[in-house]
Enzyme design. Sequence first.
Site, PDB file in Angstrom:
ATOM      1  N   SER A 603       0.835  -1.188   0.000  1.00  0.00           N
ATOM      2  CA  SER A 603       0.000   0.000   0.000  1.00  0.00           C
ATOM      3  C   SER A 603       0.883   1.257   0.000  1.00  0.00           C
ATOM      4  CB  SER A 603      -0.962  -0.047   1.189  1.00  0.00           C
ATOM      5  OG  SER A 603      -1.968   0.911   1.056  1.00  0.00           O
ATOM      6  N   ASP A 688     -10.157  -2.737  -5.446  1.00  0.00           N
ATOM      7  CA  ASP A 688      -9.511  -1.953  -4.385  1.00  0.00           C
ATOM      8  C   ASP A 688     -10.020  -0.514  -4.390  1.00  0.00           C
ATOM      9  OD1 ASP A 688      -7.780  -0.679  -2.628  1.00  0.00           O
ATOM     10  OD2 ASP A 688      -6.010  -1.732  -3.339  1.00  0.00           O
ATOM     11  N   HIS A 723      -8.318  -4.338  -1.584  1.00  0.00           N
ATOM     12  CA  HIS A 723      -7.032  -3.892  -1.050  1.00  0.00           C
ATOM     13  C   HIS A 723      -6.340  -4.955  -0.218  1.00  0.00           C
ATOM     14  CE1 HIS A 723      -4.193  -0.692  -0.190  1.00  0.00           C
ATOM     15  NE2 HIS A 723      -4.264  -0.933   1.106  1.00  0.00           N
TER      16      HIS A 723
END
Length: 758
Positions: A603, A688, A723
């Site tokens: 991320s 995501d 995600h």
Amino acid sequence: MLRSVFCKHTLLISTSGWLNLPRVICSSSSLSSSDSKTSTATMMSQSKLPSPPVAKKVEHKMELFGDVRVDNYYWLRDDSRSDPEVLAYLKQENDYFESAMSGTKKIEDNMFAELKGRIKQEDVSAPFRQGSYYYYTRTLEGKEYVQHCRRLIHNNEAPPSVHDTMETGPDAPPEHLILDENVKAEGRGFYSVGCFQVSPDNKLVAYAEDTKGDEIYTVYVIDIETGTPVGKPLVGVTASVEWAGNEALVYITMDEILRPDKAWLHKLEADQSNDICLYHEKDDIYSLGLQASESKKFLFIASESKITRFVFYLDVSKPEELRVLTPRVVGVDTAASHRGNHFFITRRSDELFNSELLACPVDNTSETTVLIPHRESVKLQDIQLFIDHLAVYEREGGLQKITTYRLPAVGEPLKSLQGGKSVEFIDPVYSIDPSESVFSSRILRFHYSSLRTPPSVYDYDMDMGISVLKKIETVLGGFDTNNYFTERKWASASDGTQIPICIVYRKNLVKLDGSDPLLLYGYGSYEICNDPAFNSSRLSLLDRGFIFAIAQIRGGGELGRQWYENGKFLKKKNTFTDFIACAEYLIKNCYCTKEKLCIEGRSAGGLLIGAVLNMRPDLFKAAVAAVPFVDVLTTMLDPTIPLTTAEWEEWGDPWKEEFYFYMKSYSPVDNVKAQNYPHILVTAGLNDPRVMYSEPAKFVAKLREMKTDDNILLFKCELGAGHFSKSGRFERLREAAFTYTFLMRALSMLPSVGSEQS
């Protein structure tokens, strides 16, 4: 309150009786690893594989402040995630990934079986007491998801004790199955329960489910005993749901850019269209959060940005009345809880950067008393209230600690805190997290682990000062914590700042002469603390001679608020140079060489990986960037992308010239150049909502166009996840299995299939 749910891009211990071995003096000449280069070139050369996908180039010009950028892969962004051409390209990348990894598929499968073999598949969580019941989750052999269960407490009139255990067996009250996630997940590619809230009277449960990975939830209310639905489900909501008494819920919804902006009151069995909007936050810098007090008598709705938070409260007996507790003051961050006739408030500002703790009467919130003053070297991270006690979670010198205080009786004056007790931990460096505890008791529950200690649940008696282990994760396969050594070292950044590095390795396998493989992990954003925690899958690296290290770089919150402030905005590059300094320290001190150094981030940690790959590609052998935030400038310029506007207080507003050019100078997509890069694995999730899949897709496409080496570059996009990758507990192990196989392949560490099986 950590910004983990709605931030855009949401791990030292000495071993008793074992001493550090003398260090072997290493030099770059003696550690050239030329043989390794030859072998790796044979195993990982892209020329040995089918040709990788080549994304078409469609010129897309963007101009601001007289600066023209050309993004030839902008077309890969499809907000509907349904464009046939885009999906076809992603499928080509996935097919190429499978082809590239096909030669090691058997080893990857063996790795997956090894990871799965460490898990005790049939298990029960540490039971939590609520009212007359113990609540817990159960996992079953071969099943991906948990069952939510409860069991009646025989002697429920006795006060809770750290020595309490849940009765089982033929004479115990029967187990009642409330919800089986495995049944709910049948026929779905993704399934996640975001919250599971039992009503105060223990008759109903509200749970939120996500079936796509996009973090848009549907909330169901069911009768606990019968499973019968109560009313219609609430659709299009977040996972923030709390009971307001036994007959109403408060929940949060999002706007078109997925910003939590409205808080609602829902009466059971009423239609959602008739729900009462308690508050609408119209400023798109702010997002709403929801929390119940430990006393369960108040709910707190907070509106927060990256630097500001202000709080409303409602009495659950009068849930239609929302009142201001702390006002909106830019730069001031407050959070609240309740006990007796007082609210307890943590407050942070530019001057009080590590926070202070205040108390005020419920009927006179302007009359505040400082209970814990601000301290420059100690960060007040969280509090937990009980009827007679206060538990304070703090950080000092990068280490976490818990201090408990006995409070005056409810109704008596609350002027100061006296005689705090510190909880003792079994390791000198560790990771701890608060857990829900029984408000009316003297028992504090917390979660604990370290790089060599599996996740554990402890109950701590705040009067007696004793901790009792209630549950420790079973690790199968002969795991012995005494086989592993952990330590914390400090690297010097370019400006002299000392950067902590947490390290773990298996004692009998590591030489510490520079010849060992090493995986360096980093994050460094949002003030999130990357504490040294256990991961059973990681043992598959440690047991093959890897060293694992965590760089606790600036931008995180490990060393207090200023550690974070010095790694954001126009100081963001400190995050990247800190990571490079950690890598150079590890090489200089013979933990590894460049030829043995792998890096990983996820991320916002993927941004870190992309940035350091552009800055120092020569320093690393292989890199893993999972769901990476790599198209920083283009994303931050587009307020229509989910969660972007709220991020301007984290990264800066690129519509201002100074921030524009600073962000451009490190944004990974904008800084890919014609140079050699190491072996790289990139992952994404099509659904995501935090990092759009197109960011890593564009990064990979541009790397394929620009890089001058023959090293392998792989991209895997999960077409049915978001995600956080796949939702099943075994499905997630697949990602670790192919990641570890990729790294060992890059380092020429893969055995033959037969020897791997043995």
